[in-house]
Scaffold this motif. Sequence first.
Motif: not given
Length: 607
Positions: A557-561
């Motif tokens: 959810k912090f922006g990195v997958c």
Amino acid sequence: MNTKKQPLYTCLYAASVALLVLLQCCQLEWSGFVFFADRMNTSLIFGRPFLYYVLSAGAVALPTLLLKIAGGDRVAGSITCVLYTALSIANYYVIDLHGSPLYPDEFLNTKTAFQVLSGYELTLPKKMLTLLLFAVVELVLLWVVMPRLQKWTWQNTKRRARLSAAVASLVALAAVGLSYGQVRTEVENYIGFQTWQTTMESCGYPLAFVTRISALLHHTTRPEGYTTEKASEIAAENTGVSAATTEYPDIVLILNETFYDLAASTSIETDRGYLDAFYATENAAHGMAVVSAIGKTNLTEYELLTSNTSAVLGDYSAPFSCLDMQGANTIVSYLQSLGYETWGMHANDGINYGRDKAYPAMGFDHVIFQQDFEPLENYGNRANTDASVYNTLLREYEQPADGPRFFYLLTYQNHGGWAQNDASLDTVHTLTDCGEVTDQVDEYLTSIAMSDAALQDLLQTLSESERPTIVCMMGDHGPSFLTQLPAKQGLDEQALELAYHETPLILWANYKDVSSALGNINITDVVPQLLRAADMPLSGYYEQILKLDEEMPVRGKFGVCQQADGQLLDYSTAWALSTPMQAYNYMAYTNVADKEIDNETFYQPAA
């Protein structure tokens, strides 16, 4: 009175009022400016959404108007001056220690906040001291400059100024009211799938604050493209996996407070190992659990116990304080349906983040907080060591039982701050210069080494038990000083951000070999992985998550997958590419919010 100079003095008075408003707006934003000073530019300040300027003006004008009615200009201005100075300082500390701004829901956990702050040595950076200069200038304007100028302004200027303030405030209030439904859309269009940092940079604190209020009122965020029909179709496609036996093991699930390996994201060297036993544990599976935020224990706790992504919760940082957990589908209710007796344990006060209400609501058969533990021990000033906490876990574990048991334990030992002990108590030392946080790093690593030893003692005791038992432990997040340490070489910006959110994960059993390399997995996926390792039945929901692991094991959810092949993507790109990821978010949303459709069997063990 020199009437020729009245226009000049009136203009000077108006300029003083404008300067006062400007300074108070700067006070509201200053904590954000301090954190983002290296990235702030004129486009971010002057290119923000129109609502930012409306809300900033309204935030200053409305309290001032109300206080004017009660106590006059100087009293009103002085109170708002003190209020905004205190708010900005508080916001600085909340960002620094908690990892996100001071939002409305944080006020629900005021006691927890003061308890946390008591463990830190608080210092303000020099840039934050500028706030005090702002305050001094404001008070000089209010008590010296403006009263003198009032004597030489046009008649009834003060009355006109009050009327102008009232009109301006009402206009600002009306603008906010009329645009309330557009506030979140404005922000979401502006920041996409980004983090609170981008919200603060791009939209400013007032707009981010109002957006948070909107999130609190709406409770959940419906995923893009979600429909009840799609959710029903997905549920029908995943029917779960049955188990070959009904002889289930005892399960111990430990969420270890601030348990993190600094080697994941930093290049520091130490004079001795601090997690050697952890990584050398035999017959164990090792990996990294990727959490959604740094410094948000309750968010990690919620995702671990429910397997729901917090992406469907909007911007909550403490779900137990905001959501009704009564009857929620969790690992607690899941295991109870399989005949388990359940324990929920936390080595601190139950009131923290509403656990005293959330644990019973989730249905734990036994709830144990700090006052019910065996005598807890300290290491110097570090409270509630893991070793002493495990004594209570073993006390409950060793009680006679006919059926399988589930023990969930949230520890406390490694909680910040990390300047509580004299340096003579440190047993691990960094050989790398970490600047002003060097001493904190030494105390932190010493505490981690203690956790390492305590876990080995626990596993040794359980290995001698005749009861089949499987243990899973991971950290809830890293320490708040992480970003102040020298970054690990070879990591680009995305890889470093991912490393900041990786916490050590271990799976171990006393009755079978579960050794494997788990790699990076989302914190939401830990329980399904645990159940599969224990050869237990899987619900359709858990089956769906494990299938998603094969494609996109990390969905931060912090922006990195992260894809299964190791490739890193930003969240919005991953969402667009991965249909299974979308399907999982749909079912997480159904689990939390959509009670209009009957998909309950999807979340229950397969027959």
